[in-house]
Structure formats: structure tokens, C-alpha cells
Design a protein around this motif. Structure first.
Motif, PDB file in Angstrom:
ATOM      1  N   GLU A  47      27.854  45.660  42.486  1.00  0.00           N
ATOM      2  CA  GLU A  47      28.038  44.250  42.153  1.00  0.00           C
ATOM      3  C   GLU A  47      29.336  44.044  41.388  1.00  0.00           C
ATOM      4  OE1 GLU A  47      24.886  43.111  39.502  1.00  0.00           O
ATOM      5  OE2 GLU A  47      25.068  44.951  38.331  1.00  0.00           O
ATOM      6  N   PRO A  48      29.783  42.783  41.261  1.00  0.00           N
ATOM      7  CA  PRO A  48      30.975  42.517  40.462  1.00  0.00           C
ATOM      8  C   PRO A  48      30.775  43.014  39.037  1.00  0.00           C
ATOM      9  CG  PRO A  48      30.425  40.598  41.783  1.00  0.00           C
ATOM     10  CD  PRO A  48      29.271  41.551  41.924  1.00  0.00           C
ATOM     11  N   ALA A  49      31.783  43.659  38.499  1.00  0.00           N
ATOM     12  CA  ALA A  49      31.677  44.203  37.146  1.00  0.00           C
ATOM     13  C   ALA A  49      31.590  43.079  36.117  1.00  0.00           C
ATOM     14  CB  ALA A  49      32.877  45.096  36.848  1.00  0.00           C
ATOM     15  N   ALA A  50      30.665  43.227  35.186  1.00  0.00           N
ATOM     16  CA  ALA A  50      30.487  42.261  34.109  1.00  0.00           C
ATOM     17  C   ALA A  50      31.407  42.620  32.944  1.00  0.00           C
ATOM     18  CB  ALA A  50      29.025  42.268  33.661  1.00  0.00           C
ATOM     19  N   ILE A  80      34.499  50.851  40.332  1.00  0.00           N
ATOM     20  CA  ILE A  80      35.366  51.093  41.487  1.00  0.00           C
ATOM     21  C   ILE A  80      36.231  49.864  41.706  1.00  0.00           C
ATOM     22  CG2 ILE A  80      35.483  51.787  43.913  1.00  0.00           C
ATOM     23  CD1 ILE A  80      32.541  52.652  43.699  1.00  0.00           C
ATOM     24  N   ARG A  81      37.512  50.075  41.902  1.00  0.00           N
ATOM     25  CA  ARG A  81      38.442  48.968  42.111  1.00  0.00           C
ATOM     26  C   ARG A  81      38.558  48.654  43.599  1.00  0.00           C
ATOM     27  NH1 ARG A  81      44.116  48.787  38.880  1.00  0.00           N
ATOM     28  NH2 ARG A  81      44.684  46.621  39.284  1.00  0.00           N
ATOM     29  N   THR A  82      38.454  47.387  43.951  1.00  0.00           N
ATOM     30  CA  THR A  82      38.504  46.988  45.356  1.00  0.00           C
ATOM     31  C   THR A  82      39.946  46.875  45.831  1.00  0.00           C
ATOM     32  OG1 THR A  82      38.629  44.592  44.978  1.00  0.00           O
ATOM     33  CG2 THR A  82      36.436  45.611  44.936  1.00  0.00           C
ATOM     34  N   THR A  83      40.103  46.674  47.130  1.00  0.00           N
ATOM     35  CA  THR A  83      41.441  46.494  47.694  1.00  0.00           C
ATOM     36  C   THR A  83      42.070  45.186  47.210  1.00  0.00           C
ATOM     37  OG1 THR A  83      40.406  45.495  49.652  1.00  0.00           O
ATOM     38  CG2 THR A  83      40.953  47.839  49.759  1.00  0.00           C
ATOM     39  N   GLU A  84      41.255  44.267  46.666  1.00  0.00           N
ATOM     40  CA  GLU A  84      41.764  43.012  46.123  1.00  0.00           C
ATOM     41  C   GLU A  84      42.174  43.139  44.664  1.00  0.00           C
ATOM     42  OE1 GLU A  84      38.448  40.440  46.746  1.00  0.00           O
ATOM     43  OE2 GLU A  84      39.062  39.899  48.778  1.00  0.00           O
ATOM     44  N   GLY A  85      41.955  44.307  44.076  1.00  0.00           N
ATOM     45  CA  GLY A  85      42.332  44.509  42.689  1.00  0.00           C
ATOM     46  C   GLY A  85      41.235  44.192  41.690  1.00  0.00           C
ATOM     47  N   ARG A  86      40.072  43.777  42.167  1.00  0.00           N
ATOM     48  CA  ARG A  86      38.973  43.486  41.262  1.00  0.00           C
ATOM     49  C   ARG A  86      38.125  44.733  41.051  1.00  0.00           C
ATOM     50  NH1 ARG A  86      36.001  38.490  43.751  1.00  0.00           N
ATOM     51  NH2 ARG A  86      36.186  39.798  45.608  1.00  0.00           N
ATOM     52  N   TRP A  87      37.218  44.663  40.083  1.00  0.00           N
ATOM     53  CA  TRP A  87      36.377  45.808  39.763  1.00  0.00           C
ATOM     54  C   TRP A  87      34.934  45.549  40.154  1.00  0.00           C
ATOM     55  CZ3 TRP A  87      38.275  50.397  38.206  1.00  0.00           C
ATOM     56  CH2 TRP A  87      39.583  50.427  37.694  1.00  0.00           C
ATOM     57  N   LEU A  88      34.317  46.555  40.743  1.00  0.00           N
ATOM     58  CA  LEU A  88      32.897  46.530  41.031  1.00  0.00           C
ATOM     59  C   LEU A  88      32.208  47.586  40.173  1.00  0.00           C
ATOM     60  CD1 LEU A  88      32.854  46.380  44.950  1.00  0.00           C
ATOM     61  CD2 LEU A  88      32.575  44.465  43.349  1.00  0.00           C
ATOM     62  N   ALA A  89      30.974  47.310  39.794  1.00  0.00           N
ATOM     63  CA  ALA A  89      30.157  48.294  39.087  1.00  0.00           C
ATOM     64  C   ALA A  89      29.110  48.824  40.051  1.00  0.00           C
ATOM     65  CB  ALA A  89      29.483  47.655  37.877  1.00  0.00           C
ATOM     66  N   ARG A 149      41.034  35.064  43.197  1.00  0.00           N
ATOM     67  CA  ARG A 149      40.014  34.133  42.735  1.00  0.00           C
ATOM     68  C   ARG A 149      38.979  33.844  43.808  1.00  0.00           C
ATOM     69  NH1 ARG A 149      40.105  33.291  37.131  1.00  0.00           N
ATOM     70  NH2 ARG A 149      42.205  33.816  36.505  1.00  0.00           N
ATOM     71  N   THR A 150      38.960  34.608  44.866  1.00  0.00           N
ATOM     72  CA  THR A 150      37.990  34.363  45.926  1.00  0.00           C
ATOM     73  C   THR A 150      36.598  34.761  45.454  1.00  0.00           C
ATOM     74  OG1 THR A 150      38.394  36.564  46.834  1.00  0.00           O
ATOM     75  CG2 THR A 150      39.702  34.755  47.713  1.00  0.00           C
ATOM     76  N   ASP A 151      35.608  34.118  46.055  1.00  0.00           N
ATOM     77  CA  ASP A 151      34.238  34.419  45.692  1.00  0.00           C
ATOM     78  C   ASP A 151      33.884  35.850  46.083  1.00  0.00           C
ATOM     79  OD1 ASP A 151      34.153  31.859  44.884  1.00  0.00           O
ATOM     80  OD2 ASP A 151      32.811  31.135  46.452  1.00  0.00           O
ATOM     81  N   ALA A 152      32.991  36.455  45.326  1.00  0.00           N
ATOM     82  CA  ALA A 152      32.515  37.800  45.643  1.00  0.00           C
ATOM     83  C   ALA A 152      31.036  37.726  46.003  1.00  0.00           C
ATOM     84  CB  ALA A 152      32.710  38.729  44.442  1.00  0.00           C
ATOM     85  N   PRO A 153      30.556  38.639  46.823  1.00  0.00           N
ATOM     86  CA  PRO A 153      29.138  38.628  47.186  1.00  0.00           C
ATOM     87  C   PRO A 153      28.242  38.848  45.968  1.00  0.00           C
ATOM     88  CG  PRO A 153      30.414  40.069  48.632  1.00  0.00           C
ATOM     89  CD  PRO A 153      31.308  39.709  47.482  1.00  0.00           C
ATOM     90  N   HIS A 207      30.323  44.286  49.939  1.00  0.00           N
ATOM     91  CA  HIS A 207      31.023  44.967  48.853  1.00  0.00           C
ATOM     92  C   HIS A 207      31.712  46.234  49.354  1.00  0.00           C
ATOM     93  CE1 HIS A 207      29.975  42.478  45.480  1.00  0.00           C
ATOM     94  NE2 HIS A 207      28.679  42.587  45.686  1.00  0.00           N
ATOM     95  N   ILE A 208      31.003  47.017  50.146  1.00  0.00           N
ATOM     96  CA  ILE A 208      31.558  48.283  50.626  1.00  0.00           C
ATOM     97  C   ILE A 208      32.774  48.046  51.519  1.00  0.00           C
ATOM     98  CG2 ILE A 208      31.042  50.237  52.153  1.00  0.00           C
ATOM     99  CD1 ILE A 208      28.263  50.300  50.869  1.00  0.00           C
ATOM    100  N   ALA A 209      32.773  46.935  52.241  1.00  0.00           N
ATOM    101  CA  ALA A 209      33.920  46.608  53.090  1.00  0.00           C
ATOM    102  C   ALA A 209      35.185  46.362  52.267  1.00  0.00           C
ATOM    103  CB  ALA A 209      33.602  45.386  53.947  1.00  0.00           C
ATOM    104  N   LEU A 210      35.029  46.046  50.982  1.00  0.00           N
ATOM    105  CA  LEU A 210      36.164  45.764  50.111  1.00  0.00           C
ATOM    106  C   LEU A 210      36.694  47.002  49.396  1.00  0.00           C
ATOM    107  CD1 LEU A 210      34.900  42.464  48.421  1.00  0.00           C
ATOM    108  CD2 LEU A 210      36.577  42.672  50.269  1.00  0.00           C
TER     109      LEU A 210
END
Length: 364
Positions: free
Chosen positions: A278-281, A248-257, A175-179, A202-205
Motif C-alpha cells: 500500500e502507499p507508505a504512510a 519500495i520506491r515505485t517508478t513514479e518516485g513514490r514509496w510503497l510499504a 500527484r496521481t491517485d494510487a490504488p 501496485h506491483i505494476a508500478l
């Protein structure tokens, strides 16, 4: 099922994630279909573009990986993955496809021949018409036999089913904030020329994988570079369909578009490429989540309407079906998502996976 397929699939069943799947299956397959080097990568099921994770075995330097995917997307080649994804048989050997003349392929002439490659066997891991993974096996001696190609083709669907299952988001997302959205600009030659701080965050994740240094002091993962390649291909008229977009799935388990487009240069010529990460919508993930849970298109429709707060009668009226049919579909959705109530369903498929990076946004 042949003993060979059974041996490979037995290894796949023990995998903990997509990366582990590639490692186990590659090791098992090498004993049945000898190869010198290989590339295994996940694919975005809607666009077919490469995404994380990727396993590269004995291929050489990062520059070689960069050149391989650049050739795949920007040059005319024999059996490119985009065609293989739609072919009747989802696997092909380069020598078999060219009648023993692999130099007909730009990829072979420019890259593989100089690396001592004699033949390449490539396959698309697909299910339901959607590609979930791409495989290239390289052999330095002898051509791949028809039975070896057939074995790889037979593994396409079951391995794709495994990858589809691993695409399922975790049951407890961060639940952490994303850029905010990140932006990277590439010049007409493909070199990254500027990037904002959000792009760097984002790329760092992103998970570890082949990456390439830039003059910006930023290493770009191959999945990001590949999306920019596709945008160039569209801008130059090399790709007549498809878009430059990948999840693309981040190391935190979230999805980026990650999506890119080729800007127009002087006189209407192709110019720089602008890439946004950016964070996937919800729209980015609807099909991905539905496929991962095995939902049909109708089940996804009903789930989305539930997330909007509609009751059974309202859903039935909106879809022109009976309330009884809605309840039957909903029962199937509950079983696939392993939940027992509408609230759990919305939390599992939407609140946890669609909006983890947007605090305060609560689905109706």
C-alpha cells in the motif's frame, strides 16, 4: 584513503541513481577484487530486508535468485546479512569465516557448490548502524584474501552514504491517485494463491528486477517475495527479532510499504502468509526521509512538530528546550533540506513525499 578505495569511490560519485551506482562500483571493483558473479541490492534501513533496486550479474536464472534469498531468510547459514549488519567488521569471506570449510553453510551446500562457486564475499553497506545495501561477490577459483575483504569493509560507509542520498524523494512527486491497499495470500509452501486487483496495480508500478511467475498469472518481484519469506521465518520461529516490512520506491518516485505476517494454522502451526502492499504512510517514511536528508533525531522531532502547525515557543515547551535551541535546529534543518521557510520545509518533506497519493489531505 588508499588508491583502490579512491578509484571505486570516484566511480560512485558519478552515479545518477542507486542502480547506476551498483553498475559503476561493480565494474570498478571487479578490476581490484576479481569475481565471477555478484548481487548488489538496496536494503530497507530499518529492517535490513532487500528492496529496489537490485543488480544481478552472472548469477543465472531467476529461480536461482529466488532460492538464494529463500536460503538467506529460512535456513541456518554462516554470516547471514542480519548478523553482518551488527558485526564489528561489515564484510566477511565465507571460507575465511568457516576456517576453510564453507560446506558448514546451508547456502553453500545447497546452492553455491552446484554453481561452481569457490568462495563468497559479502558485505553490508551501512552508516549510523543502519544497512542501506547488501553485496555478495562470488569467485569460482581461489578464496577472497584478507586485504580484499578489508577493502570491501572500508567501502561500506561511503557507499551507504551514497545510497542514503539516493533514497531522498524527488523534489516534485507525482500527484496521481494510487490504488487502495493490495493483498496477496501465500500458502504454507510459499506459493501465491490469491491476490486482489489493487495488489496487481501496485506491483505494476514497481521497478524492474528479478521476478517470479505464479499460478495467478502475476510475476512477483523478489522484494515482495523476500518480505513473505521473512514473515514465514518469524512464524516458524527462525527469526527472533525484526519484522517483515519493507519500503519500495515505485517508478513514479513514490514509496510503497510492503508488510507481511504469518497466519496461524490448525493446532497453532504456521499457516498462510498475508502480504499487504500500500502507499507508505507518514509513520512508514519518517525515519527514511530523516536519514535521507541527514536529519538527527531531534531535528526530525522538530520538523514533525512544525508539520503539525506548532510555533517556536510551543515546540520549545513540548521538547523542554529553549526557543533559541529550536531556532538553531531549524536553521540546520533548512540547510539540509535546501529550503528557506517552514512552508517550504513541510512541502518538501511531508506534502510532496508523505501524501502525494491522498488528494485533498493538507498538512496543518
Amino acid at each position: 584513503m588508499t588508491d583502490q578505495r579512491r578509484a571505486v569511490l570516484s566511480a560512485a560519485e558519478q552515479a545518477l541513481n542507486a542502480g547506476d551506482l551498483f553498475s559503476r562500483v561493480s565494474a570498478g571493483l571487479r578490476r581490484l577484487v576479481p569475481f565471477h558473479s555478484a548481487v548488489w541490492t538496496a536494503a530497507d534501513p530499518e529492517t535490513g530486508l532487500i528492496t529496489a533496486p537490485m543488480l544481478v550479474e552472472n548469477v543465472g536464472s531467476g529461480e536461482g535468485c529466488y532460492a538464494y534469498w529463500e536460503s538467506e531468510l529460512l535456513e541456518e547459514n554462516i554470516v547471514p546479512f542480519r548478523e553482518l549488519a551488527r558485526a564489528t567488521v561489515p564484510a566477511a569471506g565465507l571460507r575465511a569465516a568457516t576456517g576453510g570449510l564453507p560446506a558448514r553453510s546451508a547456502r553453500f551446500r545447497r546452492l553455491l557448490l552446484g554453481q561452481g562457486v569457490h568462495d563468497e564475499l559479502r558485505a553490508v553497506l551501512r552508516i549510523g548502524g543502519r544497512p542501506w545495501g547488501l553485496v555478495s561477490l562470488f569467485r569460482t577459483t581461489d578464496a577472497f584474501r584478507p586485504d580484499e575483504i578489508a577493502l570491501m569493509a572500508g567501502l561500506s560507509r561511503p557507499l551507504a552514504a551514497c545510497l542514503r542520498g539516493f533514497a531522498r524523494p524527488p523534489e516534485s512527486a507525482s500527484r496521481t491517485d494510487a490504488p487502495a491497499p493490495g493483498l496477496i495470500l501465500f500458502d504454507a509452501s510459499g506459493e501465491a494463491m490469491s491476490a486482489n486487483d489493487e495488489a496487481r496495480q501496485h506491483i505494476a508500478l514497481l521497478p524492474k528486477g528479478p521476478s517470479f511467475p505464479t499460478a495467478l498469472g502475476l510475476k512477483l518481484p523478489i522484494w515482495v517475495v523476500g518480505t513473505a519469506f521473512q514473515a514465514r521465518a518469524v512464524g516458524e520461529g527462525r527469526a527472533h527479532h525484526g519484522n517483515a516490512r519493507v519500503r519500495i520506491r515505485t517508478t513514479e518516485g513514490r514509496w510503497l510499504a510492503c508488510h507481511a505476517s504469518c497466519l496461524t494454522g490448525p493446532g497453532g502451526s504456521p499457516g498462510p502468509v498475508a502480504l499487504v502492499i500500500e502507499p507508505a504512510a507518514p509513520a512508514d517514511l519518517a525515519v527514511l526521509v530523516a536519514e535521507a536528508y541527514g536529519l538527527t533525531s531531534r531535528e526530525l522531532q522538530i520538523t514533525q512538530l512544525i508539520a503539525r502547525g506548532m510555533n517556536t515557543s510551543e515546540i520549545a515547551a513540548a521538547l523542554f528546550i529553549s526557543p533559541h535551541t529550536v531556532r538553531d535546529h531549524l536553521k540546520a534543518v533548512f540547510a539540509k533540506a535546501r529550503v528557506s521557510s517552514r512552508g517550504e520545509l513541510v512541502g518538501r518533506l511531508f506534502a510532496e513525499h508523505y501524501w502525494p497519493a491522498l488528494p485533498g489531505r493538507v498538512p496543518r
